[in-house]
Motif scaffolding. Structure first.
Motif, PDB file in Angstrom:
ATOM      1  N   SER A  85       0.877  -1.175   0.000  1.00  0.00           N
ATOM      2  CA  SER A  85       0.000   0.000   0.000  1.00  0.00           C
ATOM      3  C   SER A  85       0.910   1.220   0.000  1.00  0.00           C
ATOM      4  O   SER A  85       1.947   1.231   0.669  1.00  0.00           O
ATOM      5  CB  SER A  85      -0.888   0.010   1.244  1.00  0.00           C
ATOM      6  OG  SER A  85      -1.745  -1.104   1.258  1.00  0.00           O
ATOM      7  N   LYS A 108      -7.225   5.125   3.290  1.00  0.00           N
ATOM      8  CA  LYS A 108      -6.924   4.407   2.057  1.00  0.00           C
ATOM      9  C   LYS A 108      -8.053   4.634   1.044  1.00  0.00           C
ATOM     10  O   LYS A 108      -9.224   4.649   1.386  1.00  0.00           O
ATOM     11  CB  LYS A 108      -6.770   2.917   2.361  1.00  0.00           C
ATOM     12  CG  LYS A 108      -6.030   2.129   1.283  1.00  0.00           C
ATOM     13  CD  LYS A 108      -5.757   0.695   1.731  1.00  0.00           C
ATOM     14  CE  LYS A 108      -4.760   0.657   2.881  1.00  0.00           C
ATOM     15  NZ  LYS A 108      -4.402  -0.754   3.226  1.00  0.00           N
ATOM     16  N   GLY A 109      -7.644   4.848  -0.217  1.00  0.00           N
ATOM     17  CA  GLY A 109      -8.616   5.029  -1.291  1.00  0.00           C
ATOM     18  C   GLY A 109      -8.969   6.463  -1.571  1.00  0.00           C
ATOM     19  O   GLY A 109      -9.709   6.741  -2.516  1.00  0.00           O
ATOM     20  N   LEU A 123      -3.248   4.724  -1.695  1.00  0.00           N
ATOM     21  CA  LEU A 123      -3.781   3.614  -2.466  1.00  0.00           C
ATOM     22  C   LEU A 123      -3.419   2.276  -1.832  1.00  0.00           C
ATOM     23  O   LEU A 123      -2.294   2.086  -1.358  1.00  0.00           O
ATOM     24  CB  LEU A 123      -3.233   3.643  -3.902  1.00  0.00           C
ATOM     25  CG  LEU A 123      -3.542   4.889  -4.730  1.00  0.00           C
ATOM     26  CD1 LEU A 123      -2.912   4.769  -6.108  1.00  0.00           C
ATOM     27  CD2 LEU A 123      -5.054   5.104  -4.842  1.00  0.00           C
ATOM     28  N   VAL A 126      -3.665  -3.231  -4.555  1.00  0.00           N
ATOM     29  CA  VAL A 126      -4.147  -3.468  -5.923  1.00  0.00           C
ATOM     30  C   VAL A 126      -4.139  -2.174  -6.723  1.00  0.00           C
ATOM     31  O   VAL A 126      -3.640  -2.117  -7.861  1.00  0.00           O
ATOM     32  CB  VAL A 126      -5.555  -4.092  -5.902  1.00  0.00           C
ATOM     33  CG1 VAL A 126      -6.092  -4.221  -7.319  1.00  0.00           C
ATOM     34  CG2 VAL A 126      -5.516  -5.459  -5.220  1.00  0.00           C
ATOM     35  N   ALA A 127      -4.686  -1.107  -6.154  1.00  0.00           N
ATOM     36  CA  ALA A 127      -4.736   0.184  -6.863  1.00  0.00           C
ATOM     37  C   ALA A 127      -3.340   0.738  -7.093  1.00  0.00           C
ATOM     38  O   ALA A 127      -3.046   1.295  -8.155  1.00  0.00           O
ATOM     39  CB  ALA A 127      -5.583   1.178  -6.066  1.00  0.00           C
ATOM     40  N   ALA A 128      -2.458   0.583  -6.105  1.00  0.00           N
ATOM     41  CA  ALA A 128      -1.085   1.093  -6.238  1.00  0.00           C
ATOM     42  C   ALA A 128      -0.361   0.404  -7.384  1.00  0.00           C
ATOM     43  O   ALA A 128       0.405   1.032  -8.130  1.00  0.00           O
ATOM     44  CB  ALA A 128      -0.331   0.906  -4.936  1.00  0.00           C
ATOM     45  N   THR A 130      -1.475  -0.543 -10.139  1.00  0.00           N
ATOM     46  CA  THR A 130      -1.895  -0.047 -11.451  1.00  0.00           C
ATOM     47  C   THR A 130      -1.177   1.233 -11.851  1.00  0.00           C
ATOM     48  O   THR A 130      -1.123   1.558 -13.046  1.00  0.00           O
ATOM     49  CB  THR A 130      -3.421   0.215 -11.478  1.00  0.00           C
ATOM     50  OG1 THR A 130      -3.739   1.295 -10.587  1.00  0.00           O
ATOM     51  CG2 THR A 130      -4.195  -1.028 -11.077  1.00  0.00           C
ATOM     52  N   GLU A 151      -7.550   8.816 -10.616  1.00  0.00           N
ATOM     53  CA  GLU A 151      -8.575   7.845 -11.021  1.00  0.00           C
ATOM     54  C   GLU A 151      -8.450   6.522 -10.264  1.00  0.00           C
ATOM     55  O   GLU A 151      -9.425   5.767 -10.162  1.00  0.00           O
ATOM     56  CB  GLU A 151      -8.479   7.611 -12.522  1.00  0.00           C
ATOM     57  CG  GLU A 151      -8.906   8.830 -13.335  1.00  0.00           C
ATOM     58  CD  GLU A 151      -8.676   8.661 -14.817  1.00  0.00           C
ATOM     59  OE1 GLU A 151      -8.110   7.613 -15.210  1.00  0.00           O
ATOM     60  OE2 GLU A 151      -9.051   9.572 -15.591  1.00  0.00           O
ATOM     61  N   ALA A 152      -7.254   6.253  -9.733  1.00  0.00           N
ATOM     62  CA  ALA A 152      -7.066   5.017  -8.959  1.00  0.00           C
ATOM     63  C   ALA A 152      -7.698   5.114  -7.577  1.00  0.00           C
ATOM     64  O   ALA A 152      -7.909   4.093  -6.911  1.00  0.00           O
ATOM     65  CB  ALA A 152      -5.572   4.702  -8.833  1.00  0.00           C
ATOM     66  N   ALA A 153      -7.988   6.332  -7.129  1.00  0.00           N
ATOM     67  CA  ALA A 153      -8.647   6.520  -5.834  1.00  0.00           C
ATOM     68  C   ALA A 153     -10.153   6.344  -5.986  1.00  0.00           C
ATOM     69  O   ALA A 153     -10.715   6.496  -7.080  1.00  0.00           O
ATOM     70  CB  ALA A 153      -8.334   7.909  -5.285  1.00  0.00           C
ATOM     71  N   THR A 154     -10.800   6.024  -4.905  1.00  0.00           N
ATOM     72  CA  THR A 154     -12.257   5.856  -4.929  1.00  0.00           C
ATOM     73  C   THR A 154     -12.994   7.133  -4.543  1.00  0.00           C
ATOM     74  O   THR A 154     -14.169   7.304  -4.857  1.00  0.00           O
ATOM     75  CB  THR A 154     -12.677   4.736  -3.967  1.00  0.00           C
ATOM     76  OG1 THR A 154     -12.173   5.024  -2.655  1.00  0.00           O
ATOM     77  CG2 THR A 154     -12.104   3.397  -4.425  1.00  0.00           C
TER      78      THR A 154
END
Length: 444
Positions: A85, A108-109, A123, A126-128, A130, A151-154
């Protein structure tokens, strides 16, 4: 949080020449470097188990790794980030004590923004994963890279109180205030251990507003004026008479203050030799201003030597705004009190004068009056007689001077530093060509 990645973006060019030799996050304002403020904020809210990474231009990485090895900081070592993370932080973020108090609210997110600036994004694994390919280019993050992080954040959260620096003079603008604000953080749990000799005076407040590091000596007749702010002096520093130091001021370790007026907002690094008059200025380590002369509202890099009576202007005769050319943005209003910006390894001769708001490129030598920005690796003597001109400093000479300068502090130049110097010579060639710097022998 497994890792903090303090990243560089395209606006590093706004801070040239200071950032030819370092990422923005290694610049200073207040007591700590920008990257240190980020790390300290996370640790103060109880986040302890994380690696610190700096992502910057690949050509800087080898020398930076050696420089930061003792700090436990990783530079462009992406293999260590796999499966972690990651808390991505903009290297231009100025973490104030007020903002630091919110570090415990990081989730996170979430991507944290201020207007069109990405402040930070946290992130999960998984998101990191990308967005890690964007770092593999070994270049500052582009707008599209920053958009990918968003865009990787929610969720996006606006942080209106965040300060994301855009120009070098902002470092000076915030400096005095931050020295005062960070004094208690820098001295927390520590007692002043240095020696205030009989006849030295703390004026304008009690001695609790002065911190003297271990082995530091303040000689008789020196005045430490804490009326407007504290004074922090690091280990093994000597303050010789006649000197007056006004707070808020920060002085690093192993430095000599050899007389003069160190006025409010002064920020002097490790192993410096400083005298004369200094006001509202930041000086990195291993730089000298030993003799009389004025340095005001200026930012000075490492291994700089300012010759006797070197003086810069920090106010126009008209009392009007100083406008500074920023690459890709044109002339920007920098305010009325603006000094100069001096890159690493600059040398000035006796009596050199630097006009308001001028930038002096890395490894340049200044003779006479600098009325214009001076390109890197330039011997500047345009104001000296009919033969005055601007000539390129030979690469071989720059390397030899670099080695001599370090040897005076009993330090040996590393292969990484020499390779960086060679690369910087090529990268700054366009600067010299645009300014009409000629090749050949100087006429002075």
């Amino acid at each position: 949080m497994d890792a903090i990645v303090i990243f560089e973006d395209a606006r590093w060019v706004n801070f040239k020449p200071l950032t030819w030799t370092r990422p923005v996050c290694l610049l200073r304002t207040g007591i700590f470097h920008l990257w240190e403020k980020v790390v300290r904020a996370c640790k103060r809210v109880g986040v302890q188990d994380f690696e610190v990474h700096i992502h910057t231009r690949n050509f800087l990485a080898p020398a930076l790794r050696r420089c930061l090895k003792g700090e436990g900081v990783f530079v462009n070592e992406l293999e260590r980030l796999e499966g972690k993370s990651i808390f991505f932080v903009n290297g231009r973020l100025l973490v104030t004590p007020e903002l630091a108090q919110q570090a415990g609210l990081i989730e996170k997110g979430i991507a944290y923004t201020k207007g069109d600036e990405l402040v930070a994004v946290y992130l999960g694994e998984v998101a990191a994963a990308t967005v890690l390919p964007a770092l593999q280019k070994g270049e500052p993050l582009t707008n599209s890279d920053l958009q990918a992080l968003l865009e990787a954040a929610t969720t996006k959260v606006e942080v209106p109180e965040a300060i994301v620096l855009r120009y070098p003079w902002q470092l000076i603008d915030y400096n005095a205030e931050l020295i005062s604000a960070e004094f208690s953080l820098a001295t927390e749990g520590r007692e002043s251990e240095g020696k205030l000799e009989q006849g030295a005076i703390v004026y304008g407040g009690d001695s609790s507003r002065v911190y003297l590091g271990k082995g530091t000596v303040v000689h008789p007749t020196v005045v430490l004026d804490v009326t407007n702010g504290p004074i922090y002096i690091g280990d093994n520093t000597i303050v010789y008479p006649p000197t007056r130091i006004e707070g808020p001021t920060y002085i690093g370790e192993g430095t000599w203050i050899v007389g003069g007026k160190i006025r409010e907002g002064s920020n002097i690094g490790d192993v410096c030799r400083v005298g004369g008059e200094v006001e509202e200025s930041i000086i990195h380590g291993y730089s000298n201003k030993y003799h009389d002369g004025f340095l005001g509202h200026a930012y000075v890099g490492e291994w700089v030597n300012l010759g006797a009576l070197t003086t810069n202007s920090d106010l126009k005769d008209t009392y009007g705004s100083v406008r500074i050319e920023i690459e890709g943005e044109g002339k920007i209003d920098a305010g009325t009190k603006v000094g100069c910006f001096i890159g690493d390894q600059v040398k000035t001769s006796i009596g050199a004068l630097i006009y308001t708001g001028k930038r002096i490129g890395i490894f340049s030598h200044i003779h006479g009056v600098a009325t214009d920005d001076v390109p890197s690796f330039t011997i500047w003597a345009k104001s000296i007689g009919a033969q005055g001109d601007a000539v390129e400093l030979l690469l071989e000479s720059a390397i030899e001077i670099h080695k001599r300068v370090l040897a005076r502090r009993k330090i040996e130049a590393t292969p990484e530093e020499v390779e960086l110097l060679k690369r910087l010579f090529e990268l700054t060639r366009e600067e010299r060509q645009k300014a009409g710097v000629r090749q050949g022998r100087p006429s002075i």
